[in-house]
Design a protein around this motif. Sequence first.
Motif, PDB file in Angstrom:
ATOM      1  N   ILE A   1       0.703  -1.267  -0.033  1.00 35.42           N
ATOM      2  CA  ILE A   1      -0.005   0.077   0.155  1.00 35.42           C
ATOM      3  C   ILE A   1       0.656   1.188  -0.330  1.00 35.42           C
ATOM      4  N   LEU A   2       1.869   1.309   0.611  1.00 39.06           N
ATOM      5  CA  LEU A   2       2.481   2.374   1.182  1.00 39.06           C
ATOM      6  C   LEU A   2       3.788   2.975  -0.149  1.00 39.06           C
ATOM      7  N   TRP A   3       4.144   1.650  -0.955  1.00 37.08           N
ATOM      8  CA  TRP A   3       5.140   1.488  -2.134  1.00 37.08           C
ATOM      9  C   TRP A   3       4.026   2.347  -3.228  1.00 37.08           C
ATOM     10  N   SER A   4       2.298   1.836  -3.208  1.00 30.97           N
ATOM     11  CA  SER A   4       2.114   2.532  -4.041  1.00 30.97           C
ATOM     12  C   SER A   4       1.341   3.555  -4.149  1.00 30.97           C
ATOM     13  N   ASN A   5       1.551   4.014  -2.688  1.00 29.47           N
ATOM     14  CA  ASN A   5       0.953   5.440  -2.368  1.00 29.47           C
ATOM     15  C   ASN A   5       2.195   6.573  -2.478  1.00 29.47           C
ATOM     16  N   ALA A   6       3.277   6.459  -2.357  1.00 23.97           N
ATOM     17  CA  ALA A   6       4.726   7.274  -2.549  1.00 23.97           C
ATOM     18  C   ALA A   6       5.913   6.599  -3.125  1.00 23.97           C
ATOM     19  N   PRO A   7       5.123   5.884  -4.687  1.00 21.45           N
ATOM     20  CA  PRO A   7       6.634   5.264  -6.004  1.00 21.45           C
ATOM     21  C   PRO A   7       7.888   5.802  -5.864  1.00 21.45           C
ATOM     22  N   HIS A   8       7.797   7.026  -5.049  1.00 17.22           N
ATOM     23  CA  HIS A   8       9.501   7.796  -5.446  1.00 17.22           C
ATOM     24  C   HIS A   8      10.050   8.154  -4.098  1.00 17.22           C
ATOM     25  N   ILE A   9       9.774   7.467  -2.931  1.00 16.13           N
ATOM     26  CA  ILE A   9      10.171   7.609  -2.068  1.00 16.13           C
ATOM     27  C   ILE A   9      10.670   6.325  -1.435  1.00 16.13           C
ATOM     28  N   ILE A  10       9.545   5.316  -1.919  1.00 19.55           N
ATOM     29  CA  ILE A  10       9.633   4.188  -1.553  1.00 19.55           C
ATOM     30  C   ILE A  10      10.057   3.312  -2.855  1.00 19.55           C
TER      31      ILE A  10
ATOM     32  N   PHE B   1       9.088   4.640 -12.503  1.00 19.53           N
ATOM     33  CA  PHE B   1       9.629   5.913 -11.664  1.00 19.53           C
ATOM     34  C   PHE B   1      11.130   6.356 -12.836  1.00 19.53           C
ATOM     35  N   ASP B   2      10.946   5.138 -13.674  1.00 16.00           N
ATOM     36  CA  ASP B   2      12.571   4.936 -15.026  1.00 16.00           C
ATOM     37  C   ASP B   2      11.335   6.126 -16.192  1.00 16.00           C
ATOM     38  N   SER B   3      10.410   6.514 -16.322  1.00 16.20           N
ATOM     39  CA  SER B   3       9.276   6.798 -17.468  1.00 16.20           C
ATOM     40  C   SER B   3       9.679   8.615 -16.568  1.00 16.20           C
TER      41      SER B   3
ATOM     42  N   GLN C   1      19.471  20.053 -20.395  1.00 17.61           N
ATOM     43  CA  GLN C   1      20.591  21.002 -19.761  1.00 17.61           C
ATOM     44  C   GLN C   1      21.391  20.357 -18.506  1.00 17.61           C
ATOM     45  N   LEU C   2      20.622  20.159 -17.629  1.00 23.88           N
ATOM     46  CA  LEU C   2      20.993  19.908 -16.540  1.00 23.88           C
ATOM     47  C   LEU C   2      21.224  18.086 -16.156  1.00 23.88           C
ATOM     48  N   SER C   3      21.736  17.424 -14.771  1.00 22.80           N
ATOM     49  CA  SER C   3      22.745  16.916 -14.834  1.00 22.80           C
ATOM     50  C   SER C   3      21.554  15.944 -14.409  1.00 22.80           C
ATOM     51  N   PRO C   4      21.409  14.116 -15.302  1.00 24.24           N
ATOM     52  CA  PRO C   4      20.917  13.257 -15.546  1.00 24.24           C
ATOM     53  C   PRO C   4      21.029  12.882 -13.937  1.00 24.24           C
ATOM     54  N   ARG C   5      22.018  12.438 -13.739  1.00 19.29           N
ATOM     55  CA  ARG C   5      21.542  12.271 -11.985  1.00 19.29           C
ATOM     56  C   ARG C   5      21.108  13.546 -10.873  1.00 19.29           C
ATOM     57  N   MET C   6      21.674  14.557 -11.223  1.00 18.36           N
ATOM     58  CA  MET C   6      20.708  15.095 -10.268  1.00 18.36           C
ATOM     59  C   MET C   6      19.094  15.408 -10.693  1.00 18.36           C
ATOM     60  N   LEU C   7      18.680  14.935 -11.687  1.00 14.66           N
ATOM     61  CA  LEU C   7      17.273  14.821 -12.214  1.00 14.66           C
ATOM     62  C   LEU C   7      16.625  13.947 -11.614  1.00 14.66           C
ATOM     63  N   GLU C   8      17.539  12.523 -10.968  1.00 19.50           N
ATOM     64  CA  GLU C   8      17.464  11.233 -10.215  1.00 19.50           C
ATOM     65  C   GLU C   8      16.547  11.992  -9.673  1.00 19.50           C
ATOM     66  N   ARG C   9      18.135  11.664  -8.383  1.00 18.85           N
ATOM     67  CA  ARG C   9      17.996  12.822  -7.094  1.00 18.85           C
ATOM     68  C   ARG C   9      16.989  13.489  -6.984  1.00 18.85           C
ATOM     69  N   TYR C  10      15.844  14.358  -7.436  1.00 16.17           N
ATOM     70  CA  TYR C  10      15.130  15.030  -7.353  1.00 16.17           C
ATOM     71  C   TYR C  10      13.290  14.404  -8.107  1.00 16.17           C
ATOM     72  N   ALA C  11      13.794  13.173  -8.402  1.00 16.18           N
ATOM     73  CA  ALA C  11      12.885  12.511  -9.157  1.00 16.18           C
ATOM     74  C   ALA C  11      12.403  11.976  -8.192  1.00 16.18           C
ATOM     75  N   ARG C  12      13.501  11.268  -7.284  1.00 20.04           N
ATOM     76  CA  ARG C  12      13.519  10.592  -6.091  1.00 20.04           C
ATOM     77  C   ARG C  12      12.996  11.236  -4.874  1.00 20.04           C
ATOM     78  N   ASN C  13      12.859  12.482  -4.495  1.00 21.07           N
ATOM     79  CA  ASN C  13      12.541  13.772  -3.702  1.00 21.07           C
ATOM     80  C   ASN C  13      11.708  13.710  -3.437  1.00 21.07           C
ATOM     81  N   TYR C  14      10.927  14.282  -5.061  1.00 21.90           N
ATOM     82  CA  TYR C  14       9.728  15.103  -5.218  1.00 21.90           C
ATOM     83  C   TYR C  14       8.802  14.929  -6.286  1.00 21.90           C
ATOM     84  N   GLY C  15       9.799  13.016  -6.976  1.00 20.68           N
ATOM     85  CA  GLY C  15       7.995  12.805  -7.769  1.00 20.68           C
ATOM     86  C   GLY C  15       8.081  13.397  -9.137  1.00 20.68           C
ATOM     87  N   THR C  16       6.717  13.391  -8.869  1.00 18.42           N
ATOM     88  CA  THR C  16       6.017  14.709  -9.852  1.00 18.42           C
ATOM     89  C   THR C  16       6.339  16.109  -9.871  1.00 18.42           C
TER      90      THR C  16
END
Length: 533
Positions: free
Chosen positions: A81-90, A407-409, A420-435
Motif C-alpha cells: 500500500i505504501l509503495w503504491s502511495n509513494a513510489p518516488h520515496i519507496i 519511476f524510469d519514465s 541541460q541539467l545533470s541526469p544524476r541530479m534529475l534522478e535525485r529530484y525524481a526520488r525526492n520530489y516525484g511529480t
Amino acid sequence: MSPPPESGGFDYDIFVIGGGINGAGIARDAAGRGYRVGLAEKDDLASGTSSGSTKLIHGGLRYLEHYEFRLVRESLIEREILWSNAPHIIWPLRFVLPHHAGLRPAWTLRLGLFIYDYIGGRKRLPPARTIDLRRDPAGRPLKPGYSKAFEYSDCWVQDARLVVLNARDAAARGATILTRTACTALRRENGGWRITLDDLRSGTTHEVTARLVVNAAGPWVDQILTSVAGGNRVHNIRLVQGSHIVVPRLFDHDHCYIFQNADGRIVFAIPYERDFTLIGTTDRDFTGNLDDLAVADDEVEYLCAAASEYLSAPVVPGDIVWTYSGVRPLYDDGASKAQEATRDYVIKNDGDPETGVLVNIFGGKITTYRRLAETVLADIGTLIGRRGGAWTKDAALPGGGFPVDGFDSLCTELSSAYPQLSPRMLERYARNYGTEARQLLRDARREADLGACFGADLFEAEVRYLMAAEWAQTADDVLWRRSKLGLRLSQAEADKLDDWMAAARSATIDRDTGTVSADGEGPPDGDGPGGET
C-alpha cells in the motif's frame, strides 16, 4: 480568528503532539476526514526516531520467531500500500540471507520465508528463492565459506521524507503544522484541553484549545504524560537504541544482505545513496538523555564485527563516514531482552469526552504508521463524533501520483524537459520530489538558473523550495532529513548553507505566524555561498 460554530468553541478538534511519522500520519488522516487539526513538534519534523530507522518498509522477518503474526501480516499488507502511495520515496529491494552453519537451520529459514511470502497477500513483489552463492553475483563480496542463501523482497523508504510528505498533505487539507514549537502544559478545560505552546525560535508563548489531544511524542510520550499533562509518574515505554554506520560502498550490485549473528540478532548491509553502504542496526536499552543521543563505541565495534563475519573485506571503524542513531519507544511488555520487546503499537485513552480525552500512542514501526492512524481515527470518531471515513489507503502522497513501475519514465520525462541539467541530479529530484520536481525546477534550462550552488548538486532553488514548502530552517534539516547530501558536503559548505538559510529566514519569516513565505526574496545579494544569489 474565532473558531467555527461546529468546533464547539475550540480552536481545534484534534491537536497532535509530535512531528514524527505517527504524529504526521494521524494529522494527515484527521485533516482529510474534515477535522480541524493542529500539530506541534519541538524540533524539526522527523528529527527523532523517524529519521533514525534502518529505512525499511518491511514485515519484520525475525518477528515471526516471536510469534508476532498479526504484526507481520499487517506490516506486509501495508508494504505494498505504501509503495503504491509513494513510489518516488519507496521502492523494492531484494535481500540476500546467507545460510550460516550452526545458526538457524536452512529448513527454518525456508519455512519462515514461505510464511513471509504469503501471510501478507504479496501481489507485485517477487517471491523468495534459494540461490547458490558460488555462482550468483551476490556471493562475490562474501567469504568463500558461504555457499547457500535465500533471497526475498522488502522495500526501502526515505524515512524523514515520508514524515514531511505526510505533514505537507495534512497542511494541504487544512492542518496547522507548527515546528520548533514545544508543548509545555496541558490542562483540561470545558470538556477539552487548553494547550500551552512555546515557540522556540522567537521565545514567545501562546495558548490554543482543542477538543482532544493525541500524544504521539515517541520517546517523550511518558514525559508528556507526567511533566506536561501533570499526571503521575508512569513507565509505559521501553527505550531501545538502534545505531547505524555508513561506509564507502562495499559491493557493486544492488541487492542487500541480512546477516545472522550468534547472539540471535540480525544486521542489514544495504546499498545507500549510490556510493555508500548502510550497516545496522543494534538493539540495546537506552537510559540516557534523549537530547544527547550518540552511537557508542561498542555499537560501532558490534556492527563492524557482524559485517566482517560475512564479507571477505573486513569493515573497520576507520572506514566509517557517518553514524546515526535512533531510540525506539517500544511498549514495555516485560521482555527480558531489548530485541524481544514487541514492535507492535498500543493505543491508550486517558479521560472521557466529558472531561477531555488524551490519546496516547506507544510503540509502533514506520511500516504500520498509516494503519495506526486509521485505528486512532476510528477511536476518535467514537469519542468526539465521526467526520469522514478511512481514505488514505488509495491516496498518493505529494509527488507520488504515478505507477509503481513508472519511476524510469518519470526520469526520462524530466531529462527531456531539462536536457541541460545533470541526469544524476534529475534522478535525485525524481526520488525526492516525484511529480513535484517540476515545481522546483520551473523554467530552469541550465544550472545557473537554479541559483548559487552550496556543494554537490544542491542549488539555491532547492533550498528555497524546502524552506517555503517543507518547513526546513537549518542546514541539518536540508542535508540530513530532506536529503542525505550531508554525506557529500564539507563542513565549511554546510556552515555556509546554514548562514545563508539564517539570512533567508530573517528576510521571509512572517513574525505573526512563524511560517516561511514561499514568495520571499531571501537574503540580499552577495550573501549566498559563492558570493552571489
